[in-house]
Design a protein around this motif. Structure first.
Motif, short mmCIF file in Angstrom:
data_model
loop_
_atom_site.label_atom_id
_atom_site.label_comp_id
_atom_site.label_asym_id
_atom_site.label_seq_id
_atom_site.Cartn_x
_atom_site.Cartn_y
_atom_site.Cartn_z
N THR A 1 -3.10 -8.74 5.35
CA THR A 1 -1.45 -8.67 5.36
C THR A 1 -0.69 -10.12 5.78
N GLU A 2 -1.31 -10.97 6.41
CA GLU A 2 -0.72 -12.06 6.92
C GLU A 2 -1.54 -13.41 6.25
N HIS A 3 -0.57 -14.62 6.43
CA HIS A 3 -1.20 -16.03 6.06
C HIS A 3 -2.30 -16.31 6.61
N GLN A 4 -3.33 -16.87 6.06
CA GLN A 4 -4.55 -17.06 6.85
C GLN A 4 -5.11 -18.55 6.08
N LEU A 5 -6.00 -19.08 6.96
CA LEU A 5 -6.58 -20.39 6.46
C LEU A 5 -8.16 -19.86 6.62
#
Length: 994
Positions: A14-18
Motif C-alpha cells: 500500500t506504500e511506495h517502496q524500493l
C-alpha cells in the motif's frame, strides 16, 4: 528470486517502496509483475562501479539513473522503484536537485542567464551538438541535446525571441521538418545533465572535486561529482523505504570483501520479501493444455498486442481476460492462472557515426597533388585586386608558403603516412614531386589493368547457377542461434542474388571482427552444398582457420554437410584423407590455410577468402588461379574507402556490415596514470570473472623487463610474450595456447590487431597510450568486449601532467565515446584510408609512403576509371579567378574547422544539386546566408557548370569576364558585364554558363 513471491508481496503493498534485486534480469521480471498489477514501475540501471572510479565512462547509465529518479519523484501515482543492489552503492542526489527547464515558442530569452544555467546544470558547450548533454550557441541558433531526448532540438531566435523549435538529426546536422498532419513543436523541456545546481552549489562541489583523493585522468564534476555530493545527496537506503527481493547475503559479502563501498554493509540489513503462500511459478510449454485443465480459474493472458494472440493458436475458452502489455509473468494459484505469450525482448542498439570531420588541424601534414607534402597552417583572408577571399596556407621547405583559394580545396588531402612515420617536406617549384607522381602513375596503371583483366576474364565465363530454396533457407537462417542484423540480412540476400544470376560472383564483404562475416559466408556455402557443389574457405593463419572450422562444424552439425580442415596441424594421414575426399566429392566444405592451394576438387562452386591482403604474392597468384571459374567471396576486417568502392564497383560487388550484433556490448574505457595498484586491480577484475587480459607494450627491447615487472605485482600470473621478432609459427602456437586458456595474460606489441576473435579476453591494457594515434587505440580497443561480456580498456599514460593538449583531448574523446561515436569517426576515417591499401596489396606500400594514402587512392581510382573507359575527363580543375568578394563569412560560421570542412565538401561537389543542398544545410545550421557567403556558393556552382562544359578558367578584370577552354585552339570568350559590381559580374558569368 521467485515471481510468485513478488506478485503476492506487491498485491498487498500500500506504500511506495524500493525493491532491491540482484541484477538487470531480475529487475525486468519485477517490472513485468508491477506493471501487471497497475503500478508505475521505475527501473534503475545496473551500474557496477567501485567507489572513486571515473564516472565519465559510465555516462549513459548515470544519465538513465538521473532521468529515472527524477521521473519517480515527480510521479503522483501508485508506483515502485526497482534497483539492482550494486547501483545503490553510489550516493543518490536528494530529490530537490532534480529540475526541469522549459523554453516555449514566443519566449524572450535572457541568453546570458540561460548560458549560466546550462553551465551549472552540467551541459557541455561545443561547436557541434552531436551527443546527449551537449549545447551550442551560434548567433541566432541554439542547438541542445537533452539527456532524456531521442533527438536534439534546434531553437531559432529573432533577436532574443524564440521563433522556431525543431528537431534535427545529430548525424547530418539537418533540421527534421514535421510530417504532414504533425504540429510544429511549441516548447522544449530539458533536465540537467548532472544536477539542478545554482552557482554557489556548483562552485562548492567543483572545489571539493578538485581536492579529491581519487585518481582520475581529469578531476571534474563529470568524472568524480557523484562521489562528493555531501549536502546535495545521501544514500539511497536512507532515502527510500526498502526491501530485498531475495536473500543477497552472498553477493554482498563478495563486494565488501573486494571493495570498500561508501555505504556501510549494515545498511543492507533489510527485510526480505516473504515466500508466497498462494502462488507458484510456472514453466509454460503448451499454454492450451494449461488452459484446458484450469478452466475453472480466473485466467489472465499477457500479450504485447492482438497479433501475438492471433498467431499463437490459442484455443478459445470462455471468460479469459487479455492484458495487452510487454512482459513475461507465468503464475498459478488455487483460483488464478496468469500466462504470457510474449517472447523476451531483444535490445537493438546501434550508434550512428556523427559527421565525418576531415579535421585538418594546424600543423597537420597535407599533400598537394602538384607540389607534394607540406604543413597546413590555417585559413587566411587576403585582398587580391580589390576583392576579398579566403585562402588555405601551406608551408613547404624553407618556410615557403603556398596559398590555395578555398574554392579549389580538392587539390589537397590529409597526408596519412604509413603507421606513424614522419614525412619529408617537399620544396616548392622543384619538379621532383611531379616525377615521383609520374612513376607512381605508371605502377598504378599496371595494377589497375591487372585488376581489370582479371575481372574481364571472370565476366566472360558463365557462372554456376546456384538456386536457393527460400523456405529451407529461412529455416537454416533461423538456426543461427541469434537474430541477424539488418546489414547481415542484406549482405546474405545480395550474395544469394549473385549466386543465382548466372554471372560469376566477385563480392567483397567488409565488416569489423565479430560483426558476423563468417555467418554470411556460411549461408553461401550452405546454398552451394544444397545445389550439389563444394565450397572452400581459406584464411591466412592456422589460428583463424581453426576458429572458422569450429564455427562451421557447430553451424552445420544438423545439416548432413561434411566439413573438413587442412592446415599445418593436420597429420600426413589426415591430409591424404582430406585431399582424396575433396577429389571424390565425399567432403562438401573444407577450411584451411594456404595448405589448401594445391587441392583438386570434384565440383567446387564457391571460394571464400578471409583477409586476402595478408597472403603472400605467390599465394595470391595461386588463389587467382583457383577462383577464376568459381564464385568468389572475399572478406576483410578493415573498412574500404567509399571512393575506391565506387571505382571498383565496375569490377567487384560490395557489401558492408556496420551494425554490431545485438548482444555485443560497448567497451568501458578508462584513462589512468601508470600505477601498480591500477594494473593489479584491472588484471584481477578480469581474472575474477574467468577471463583473460591483453597487455599492449610497444617496445620489443624492454618487453622482457615488463614481464618481470608484472610478475612482481602478481607472481602467479601465466604470461605469454609476443612480438614481431618471434617467428610466425611460434606466434601462432602461443596464440592457440592463449585461446585454449593456458595463459592469463598476453603481453605483446601492437600486433594483436585485426582478425582474431578471442571471446575470453575482455580486458585490454595499453601501456604508453599517449604514443598511439586515435585510430590505433580505437582499433586495439575493438579487440575486447566481443562476446556478451562487457569489455574494459585501460589506456595507461606515464605522466599525465606532461601530456600535450591534443593527446589529452584524444584520450578523453575515446574515454567518453565507448561506441563508434564522434570520437571514433576519425579513427574510422584513418582506418578507411588504410583499408584501401589492403585491396591493392602490400607490394605498393613504398609509393604510398611517398605520396600518402589519399592521393594514392585518388590516382588509383582515376586509373581504374580511365582503363575501364568510364570517364574520359577523369578529374580536371577549373581555375576560378572572378574579382568578387566570395567566402564563407566567419560572422556566420565562427569556427575555422567548421568552415574548412564546408569548404572541403563544397570543393568536392560534382553537381549543382549537391552545392545547393550544402547551401541549405548551412542556412539550416548557422542561420540566413549573407552576401559574401551567397556569392561563394554562386562561384562553386559556376565551377561545377564550367567543369561539365570543358572550361578551364573563368576570370574577370574590370567589367570584362573571360572564359577559357581545355580544348586547344578553341578561342577564349570575352563577355561584357553592365558594371564592375560583384552581382553584375556573377550574373554575367552565370548567364553564359547556364
Amino acid at each position: 528470486m521467485y515471481q510468485s513471491n513478488i506478485y503476492e508481496y506487491l498485491e498487498n503493498l500500500t506504500e511506495h517502496q524500493l525493491l532491491i534485486c540482484k541484477d538487470d534480469k531480475e529487475a525486468i521480471q519485477i517490472r513485468d509483475i508491477a506493471n501487471l498489477l497497475g503500478f508505475e514501475s521505475y527501473v534503475l540501471p545496473d551500474i557496477r562501479v567501485s567507489a572513486g572510479e571515473d564516472l565519465r565512462t559510465y555516462d549513459e547509465e548515470i544519465y538513465r539513473l538521473f532521468i529515472t529518479l527524477a521521473a519517480y519523484h515527480q510521479s503522483q501515482n501508485k508506483k515502485v522503484l526497482i534497483s539492482p543492489y550494486r547501483t545503490l552503492l553510489i550516493p543518490f542526489p536528494k530529490p530537490e536537485y532534480f529540475g526541469k527547464h522549459t523554453i516555449e515558442f514566443g519566449d524572450t530569452l535572457d541568453l546570458a542567464a540561460l548560458k549560466d544555467k546550462l553551465y551549472h546544470w552540467g551541459y557541455h558547450f561545443t561547436d557541434i551538438t552531436a551527443s546527449a548533454g551537449e549545447v551550442s550557441f551560434r548567433g541566432d541558433i541554439i542547438d541542445i541535446f537533452p539527456i532524456d531526448a531521442e533527438q536534439p532540438y534546434r531553437i531559432g531566435l529573432f533577436d532574443e525571441e524564440v521563433e522556431t523549435i525543431q528537431h534535427f538529426d545529430e548525424a547530418t546536422q539537418k533540421r527534421i521538418l514535421p510530417k504532414e498532419g504533425e504540429d510544429e513543436l511549441d516548447h522544449v523541456t530539458f533536465p540537467p545533465t548532472f544536477l539542478a545546481l545554482d552557482k554557489a552549489q556548483y562552485d562548492s562541489l567543483k572545489s571539493r572535486v578538485a581536492q579529491s583523493n581519487y585518481d582520475t585522468f581529469v578531476k571534474d564534476i563529470d568524472s568524480l561529482g557523484l562521489w562528493h555530493l555531501d549536502e546535495l545527496g545521501e544514500s539511497a537506503l536512507a532515502q527510500f523505504n526498502s526491501v530485498l527481493t531475495s536473500n543477497l547475503a552472498a553477493e554482498l559479502d563478495e563486494i565488501y570483501e573486494l571493495d570498500a563501498p561508501m555505504i556501510p554493509r549494515e545498511s543492507f540489513m533489510l527485510p526480505v520479501v516473504p515466500e508466497s503462500k498462494r502462488y507458484r511459478d510456472l514453466e509454460v510449454a503448451d499454454p492450451n493444455k494449461l488452459l484446458e485443465s484450469h478452466q475453472d480459474k480466473k485466467i489472465t493472458i499477457l500479450a504485447k498486442n492482438e497479433s501475438i494472440v492471433r498467431g499463437s493458436d490459442l484455443a478459445s475458452f470462455e471468460g479469459i481476460e487479455f492484458v495487452y502489455q510487454e512482459g513475461i509473468v507465468n503464475l498459478m494459484s488455487a483460483d488464478r492462472l496468469i500466462l504470457s505469450l510474449n517472447k523476451p525482448v531483444k535490445r537493438k542498439k546501434v550508434k550512428k557515426a556523427t559527421i565525418i570531420l576531415d579535421e585538418l588541424k594546424q600543423g597537420d601534414y597535407v599533400v598537394h597533388e602538384n607540389h607534394g607534402i607540406g604543413i597546413f597552417k590555417g585559413i587566411e583572408k587576403r585582398d587580391v585586386l580589390g576583392a576579398v577571399s579566403e585562402f588555405v596556407v601551406i608551408h613547404y621547405q624553407n618556410e615557403d608558403s603556398l596559398l590555395i583559394p578555398v574554392s579549389n580545396l580538392e587539390v589537397i588531402d590529409r597526408f596519412v603516412a604509413d603507421s606513424g612515420t614522419l614525412p619529408v617536406l617537399d620544396r616548392l617549384g622543384k619538379t621532383s614531386f611531379k616525377k615521383l607522381k609520374g612513376k607512381v602513375r605508371e605502377k598504378l596503371f599496371a595494377i589497375a589493368s591487372q585488376i581489370i583483366n582479371l575481372s574481364a576474364q571472370r565476366h566472360l565465363k558463365k557462372g554456376i547457377v546456384l538456386k536457393t530454396n527460400l523456405e529451407e533457407h529461412t529455416i537454416f537462417m533461423a538456426k543461427a542461434g541469434f537474430i541477424h542484423t539488418e546489414d547481415q540480412e542484406r549482405a546474405i540476400y545480395e550474395m544469394l542474388d549473385d549466386l543465382s544470376s548466372g554471372r560469376m560472383m566477385d563480392r567483397l564483404l567488409s565488416a569489423d571482427v565479430g560483426f558476423g562475416k563468417t555467418e554470411v559466408a556460411m549461408n553461401g556455402m550452405y546454398v552451394a552444398v544444397k545445389n550439389g557443389y563444394q565450397a572452400m574457405m581459406i584464411a591466412p593463419t592456422t589460428l583463424l582457420s581453426a576458429q572458422h572450422f569450429k564455427s562451421l562444424k557447430e553451424r552445420f552439425k544438423d545439416e548432413e554437410i561434411r566439413v573438413a580442415k587442412l592446415d599445418r596441424f593436420s597429420t600426413a594421414k589426415q591430409k591424404r584423407e582430406v585431399l582424396v575426399g575433396l577429389e571424390d566429392g565425399s567432403i562438401d566444405i573444407v577450411v584451411g590455410t594456404h595448405a589448401l592451394l594445391g587441392a583438386k576438387f570434384k565440383n567446387l562452386a564457391l571460394v571464400v577468402i578471409d583477409e586476402e591482403h595478408k597472403f603472400g604474392v605467390k599465394q595470391k597468384e595461386a588463389l587467382k588461379e583457383i577462383s577464376i571459374d568459381v564464385h568468389l567471396l572475399s572478406m576483410s576486417a578493415t573498412p574500404i574507402p567509399r571512393s575506391l568502392n565506387m571505382a571498383m564497383s565496375q569490377v567487384k560487388t560490395f557489401s558492408e556490415i556496420l551494425t554490431p550484433p545485438v548482444e555485443r556490448q560497448g567497451v568501458r574505457t578508462f584513462v589512468k596514470s601508470y600505477d601498480e595498484k591500477v594494473i593489479k586491480e584491472a588484471i584481477l577484475r578480469e581474472l575474477r570473472r574467468g577471463g583473460q587480459v591483453f597487455y599492449v607494450f610497444n617496445s620489443i627491447a624492454a618487453i622482457e623487463d615488463k614481464k618481470k615487472e608484472l610478475l612482481d605485482i602478481l607472481p602467479t600470473l601465466r604470461i605469454a610474450v609476443l612480438h614481431s621478432k618471434i617467428s610466425a609459427k611460434e606466434t601462432e602456437d602461443e596464440m592457440m595456447k592463449f585461446e585454449d586458456g593456458e595463459y592469463d595474460l598476453l603481453l605483446s606489441t601492437s600486433i594483436v590487431e585485426s582478425g582474431i576473435h578471442m571471446p575470453h579476453a575482455n580486458t585490454m591494457i595499453v601501456d604508453g597510450a599517449d604514443n598511439f594515434g586515435i585510430a590505433d587505440l580505437h582499433q586495439l580497443r575493438g579487440r575486447v568486449g566481443r562476446g556478451s561480456k562487457e569489455g574494459y580498456a585501460y589506456f595507461i599514460v606515464s605522466d599525465k601532467d606532461r601530456l600535450t593538449e591534443q593527446a589529452k583531448r584524444r584520450l578523453l574523446a575515446l574515454e567518453s565515446h565507448s561506441d563508434l561515436g564522434s570520437g571514433a569517426v576519425l579513427a574510422f576515417h584513418d582506418l578507411e584510408i588504410r583499408g584501401g591499401g589492403n585491396i591493392i596489396g602490400e607490394a605498393q606500400s613504398g609509393h604510398i609512403k611517398q605520396i600518402g594514402y589519399s592521393l594514392y587512392l585518388r590516382m588509383l581510382e582515376d586509373a581504374i576509371k580511365e582503363l575501364s573507359g568510364q570517364d574520359k575527363e577523369v578529374s580536371q580543375h577549373v581555375d576560378m579567378k572572378l574579382n568578387v568578394d566570395a567566402y564563407l563569412n566567419e560572422e556566420l560560421i565562427e569556427e575555422d574547422r567548421l568552415r574548412l570542412e564546408l569548404y572541403r565538401r563544397l570543393s568536392l561537389c560534382e553537381t549543382t544539386g549537391e552545392v545547393y543542398e550544402i547551401s541549405s544545410e548551412i542556412e539550416d545550421r548557422f542561420g540566413k546566408l549573407d552576401r559574401v557567403t551567397k556569392q561563394f556558393i554562386d562561384v562553386i556552382v559556376m565551377k561545377v557548370l564550367a567543369r561539365q562544359q570543358g572550361i578551364s578558367k573563368v576570370s574577370s578584370y574590370g567589367e570584362n569576364v573571360f572564359i577559357e577552354f581545355i580544348e586547344e585552339g578553341k578561342d577564349r570568350v570575352v563577355l561584357k558585364s553592365p558594371s564592375k559590381d560583384d552581382d553584375d559580374i556573377i550574373a554575367t558569368a552565370m548567364g553564359y554558363l547556364k
